[in-house]
Design a protein around this motif. Structure first.
Motif, PDB file in Angstrom:
ATOM      1  N   THR A  60      -2.192  -2.933  11.961  1.00 44.40           N
ATOM      2  CA  THR A  60      -1.590  -3.712  10.891  1.00 44.40           C
ATOM      3  C   THR A  60      -0.680  -2.817  10.074  1.00 44.40           C
ATOM      4  O   THR A  60      -0.651  -1.598  10.273  1.00 44.40           O
ATOM      5  N   THR A  61       0.071  -3.412   9.148  1.00 42.24           N
ATOM      6  CA  THR A  61       0.891  -2.649   8.205  1.00 42.24           C
ATOM      7  C   THR A  61       0.513  -3.047   6.788  1.00 42.24           C
ATOM      8  O   THR A  61      -0.047  -4.115   6.558  1.00 42.24           O
ATOM      9  N   VAL A  62       0.849  -2.176   5.836  1.00 45.74           N
ATOM     10  CA  VAL A  62       0.536  -2.436   4.435  1.00 45.74           C
ATOM     11  C   VAL A  62       1.530  -1.678   3.559  1.00 45.74           C
ATOM     12  O   VAL A  62       2.023  -0.609   3.940  1.00 45.74           O
ATOM     13  N   HIS A  63       1.827  -2.226   2.406  1.00 49.41           N
ATOM     14  CA  HIS A  63       2.675  -1.533   1.440  1.00 49.41           C
ATOM     15  C   HIS A  63       1.833  -0.481   0.717  1.00 49.41           C
ATOM     16  O   HIS A  63       0.828  -0.809   0.087  1.00 49.41           O
ATOM     17  N   ALA A  64       2.230   0.763   0.804  1.00 50.11           N
ATOM     18  CA  ALA A  64       1.549   1.848   0.100  1.00 50.11           C
ATOM     19  C   ALA A  64       2.500   3.030   0.015  1.00 50.11           C
ATOM     20  O   ALA A  64       3.405   3.187   0.842  1.00 50.11           O
ATOM     21  N   ASN A  65       2.285   3.884  -0.998  1.00 54.34           N
ATOM     22  CA  ASN A  65       3.190   5.004  -1.248  1.00 54.34           C
ATOM     23  C   ASN A  65       2.842   6.274  -0.481  1.00 54.34           C
ATOM     24  O   ASN A  65       3.618   7.232  -0.480  1.00 54.34           O
ATOM     25  N   SER A  66       1.668   6.304   0.142  1.00 58.00           N
ATOM     26  CA  SER A  66       1.241   7.485   0.886  1.00 58.00           C
ATOM     27  C   SER A  66       0.092   7.079   1.792  1.00 58.00           C
ATOM     28  O   SER A  66      -0.435   5.962   1.693  1.00 58.00           O
ATOM     29  N   THR A  67      -0.324   7.986   2.651  1.00 58.14           N
ATOM     30  CA  THR A  67      -1.482   7.687   3.499  1.00 58.14           C
ATOM     31  C   THR A  67      -2.733   7.504   2.650  1.00 58.14           C
ATOM     32  O   THR A  67      -3.528   6.595   2.892  1.00 58.14           O
ATOM     33  N   ALA A  68      -2.913   8.338   1.632  1.00 60.96           N
ATOM     34  CA  ALA A  68      -4.091   8.220   0.767  1.00 60.96           C
ATOM     35  C   ALA A  68      -4.036   6.943  -0.071  1.00 60.96           C
ATOM     36  O   ALA A  68      -5.075   6.358  -0.404  1.00 60.96           O
ATOM     37  N   GLY A  69      -2.822   6.489  -0.395  1.00 52.85           N
ATOM     38  CA  GLY A  69      -2.683   5.292  -1.219  1.00 52.85           C
ATOM     39  C   GLY A  69      -3.145   4.021  -0.534  1.00 52.85           C
ATOM     40  O   GLY A  69      -3.360   2.997  -1.196  1.00 52.85           O
ATOM     41  N   VAL A  70      -3.324   4.074   0.781  1.00 53.32           N
ATOM     42  CA  VAL A  70      -3.799   2.898   1.513  1.00 53.32           C
ATOM     43  C   VAL A  70      -5.197   2.512   1.060  1.00 53.32           C
ATOM     44  O   VAL A  70      -5.529   1.321   0.964  1.00 53.32           O
ATOM     45  N   PHE A  71      -6.040   3.485   0.751  1.00 52.49           N
ATOM     46  CA  PHE A  71      -7.413   3.174   0.348  1.00 52.49           C
ATOM     47  C   PHE A  71      -7.432   2.353  -0.937  1.00 52.49           C
ATOM     48  O   PHE A  71      -8.159   1.356  -1.047  1.00 52.49           O
ATOM     49  N   GLN A  72      -6.658   2.767  -1.921  1.00 55.25           N
ATOM     50  CA  GLN A  72      -6.603   2.011  -3.170  1.00 55.25           C
ATOM     51  C   GLN A  72      -6.024   0.611  -2.952  1.00 55.25           C
ATOM     52  O   GLN A  72      -6.473  -0.354  -3.549  1.00 55.25           O
ATOM     53  N   ARG A  73      -5.024   0.513  -2.077  1.00 52.08           N
ATOM     54  CA  ARG A  73      -4.429  -0.790  -1.787  1.00 52.08           C
ATOM     55  C   ARG A  73      -5.447  -1.717  -1.134  1.00 52.08           C
ATOM     56  O   ARG A  73      -5.571  -2.891  -1.492  1.00 52.08           O
ATOM     57  N   PHE A  74      -6.194  -1.210  -0.178  1.00 48.48           N
ATOM     58  CA  PHE A  74      -7.215  -2.025   0.484  1.00 48.48           C
ATOM     59  C   PHE A  74      -8.306  -2.444  -0.499  1.00 48.48           C
ATOM     60  O   PHE A  74      -8.809  -3.569  -0.456  1.00 48.48           O
ATOM     61  N   GLN A  75      -8.677  -1.529  -1.379  1.00 52.12           N
ATOM     62  CA  GLN A  75      -9.701  -1.866  -2.376  1.00 52.12           C
ATOM     63  C   GLN A  75      -9.226  -2.993  -3.289  1.00 52.12           C
ATOM     64  O   GLN A  75      -9.983  -3.915  -3.607  1.00 52.12           O
ATOM     65  N   ALA A  76      -7.956  -2.924  -3.689  1.00 49.74           N
ATOM     66  CA  ALA A  76      -7.411  -3.956  -4.569  1.00 49.74           C
ATOM     67  C   ALA A  76      -7.358  -5.309  -3.863  1.00 49.74           C
ATOM     68  O   ALA A  76      -7.703  -6.337  -4.451  1.00 49.74           O
ATOM     69  N   TYR A  77      -6.936  -5.318  -2.601  1.00 51.04           N
ATOM     70  CA  TYR A  77      -6.872  -6.573  -1.853  1.00 51.04           C
ATOM     71  C   TYR A  77      -8.266  -7.148  -1.626  1.00 51.04           C
ATOM     72  O   TYR A  77      -8.481  -8.360  -1.755  1.00 51.04           O
TER      73      TYR A  77
END
Length: 439
Positions: A327-344
């Motif tokens: 899948t793809t996701v909007h995030a500013n870095s590889t580490a930022g994906v975790f925060q994005r997933f948590q928010a979703y």
């Protein structure tokens, strides 16, 4: 004596003829097609025939009435404009036909900007004679695009769809002062991974490792900003999936196009989210599509982009037998994906706690790749992160590649030994790991 119109009156006369022929040819085309199942190519061929016939009729009438006759060059412009209005995207089509145009923005019919490969925010001419014509143009496109007609009116003031060439169109009306349209091009949406190496998107050794990660059925998330090249990289990686596998793709608007390549991907079920109808019913969300897809016995599930509560069924798909999903996701870095997933995940009806969300992410995601677009317009991988587990409320991970001084990915700590073994077993060149790896 019959007059040939001069430059001063050319624009006005051509606009009049375009409007006249667009209506006349459109009516004739509708009458010709009827309810029969004609292919798109047959309709286009008939359209060109009807346009040429209508132009000949108009010239004959102008000669007989001693009025202005279109020059040969003007007739060619009119024919193209009418064809574009009936089968293309009207005033946008000329811009879409340019290979150097990457993005198109219309803030009303006559405030139009483009981003090209060499220039950003260049102002160009109008794409329609009025805002009303612009809205009608988009309505016609919505009626022709996709698997079913999509509305664009005050009851449904936004439109999101993929054009025939794979470009992504988004339009709004009513809620903005003037109708607004943005078109995002996918100039390299269906290119193999090797081509991305040639373009400078990622180095050879990383391309070899990511291709092996796909074949090894690791779950991959591609992150990045808008127009960073996420879909292009996802398509390239999907090219490494064996043709024997059954895929289910889920998108809000068809964009990946894996089902359009029966050689590389002969067994694909593409699912598209659907908005509610006039009565407010019939909506099918991406989350619902993911749940449906899991009942279709896929080998892999590919979600074009997660941006809401579809994250939970997607993570469940990745961790419950559909290894190799992406899948793809909007995030500013590889580490930022975790925060994005948590928010979703926090927005989902299940209302999971942070620890439960992180356990789910840690058990589902194997590899995160981040891509970005540089100031020169070129897209490149900035980093790769390997998820290693979970420690309470913290997902643990290993930075395999990190951004270098120029922002491009450079070797960091490498893959874990067990991952290296998996990648080599899946065909990765052992020499690509010659810098060593972490234990």
């Amino acid at each position: 004596m019959t007059a040939i119109f001069d430059q001063a009156t050319a624009s006005t006369l051509e606009a009049q003829v375009i409007a006249e022929l667009r209506g006349k040819v459109g009516d004739r085309l509708a009458g010709w097609a009827g309810d029969a199942a004609y292919s798109a190519r047959e309709r286009e061929e008939k359209g060109r025939e009807l346009i040429n016939a209508a132009l000949a009729e108009r010239t004959s009438e102008a000669i007989n009435t001693n009025t202005q006759v279109l020059s040969s060059a003007a007739e060619q412009r009119v024919a193209k404009a009418v064809f574009d209005a009936l089968f293309g995207l009207g005033g946008f089509q000329e811009l879409l036909d340019r290979p150097d145009v990457e993005n198109i923005y219309a803030n009303g019919c006559d405030v139009v900007f483009i981003d090209t490969t060499g220039e950003k925010g260049k102002k160009v001419g109008p794409v329609a004679a009025s805002d009303e014509e612009l809205v009608e143009m988009i309505r016609m496109v919505a009626a022709r695009a996709g698997t079913e007609e999509r509305r664009f009116d005050r009851g449904s003031p936004h439109l999101n769809l993929a054009l025939k060439d794979g470009s992504r169109l988004f339009a709004v009306m009513g809620i903005s002062e003037r109708p607004s349209v943005s078109i995002r091009r996918h100039r390299y949406s269906n290119v193999p991974l090797g081509k991305l190496v040639e373009f400078g998107t990622l180095p050879t050794e990383l391309a070899d490792q990511l291709a092996a990660a796909v074949r090894a059925r690791l779950n991959i998330v591609i992150a990045g900003g808008t127009n960073a090249g996420k879909t292009t990289l996802l398509n390239a990686l999907a090219g490494e999936i064996p043709p024997s596998e059954r895929l289910v793709t889920i998108e809000d608007t068809f964009e990946l196009g894996l089902h359009k390549d029966p050689v590389a991907h002969p067994n694909v079920v593409p699912l598209q989210a659907r908005e509610a109808n006039l009565e407010g019913v019939g909506e099918i969300s991406q989350a619902a599509c993911v749940r449906m897809g899991l009942r279709m016995s896929p080998d892999r599930v590919i979600v074009g982009e997660v941006r809401g509560d579809e994250i939970l069924p997607m993570l469940n798909a990745m961790s419950q037998g559909n290894d190799g999903s992406m899948t793809t996701v909007h995030a500013n870095s590889t580490a930022g994906v975790f925060q994005r997933f948590q928010a979703y995940a926090a927005q989902a009806p299940e209302k999971l706690g942070l620890e439960a969300i992180n356990l789910l992410v840690a058990g589902a995601v194997d590899v995160i790749v981040h891509v970005a677009k540089g100031k020169d317009g070129k897209r490149f991988v900035t980093g790769v992160r390997e998820v290693t587990g979970c420690n309470g409320a913290q997902v643990t991970s290993n930075e395999v590649y990190r951004p270098g001084p120029d922002g491009r990915a450079e070797y960091a700590y490498g893959w874990r030994a067990e991952t290296v073994e998996k990648l080599i077993d899946a065909g990765a060149d052992p020499a690509s790991f010659q810098r060593g790896w972490t234990a």
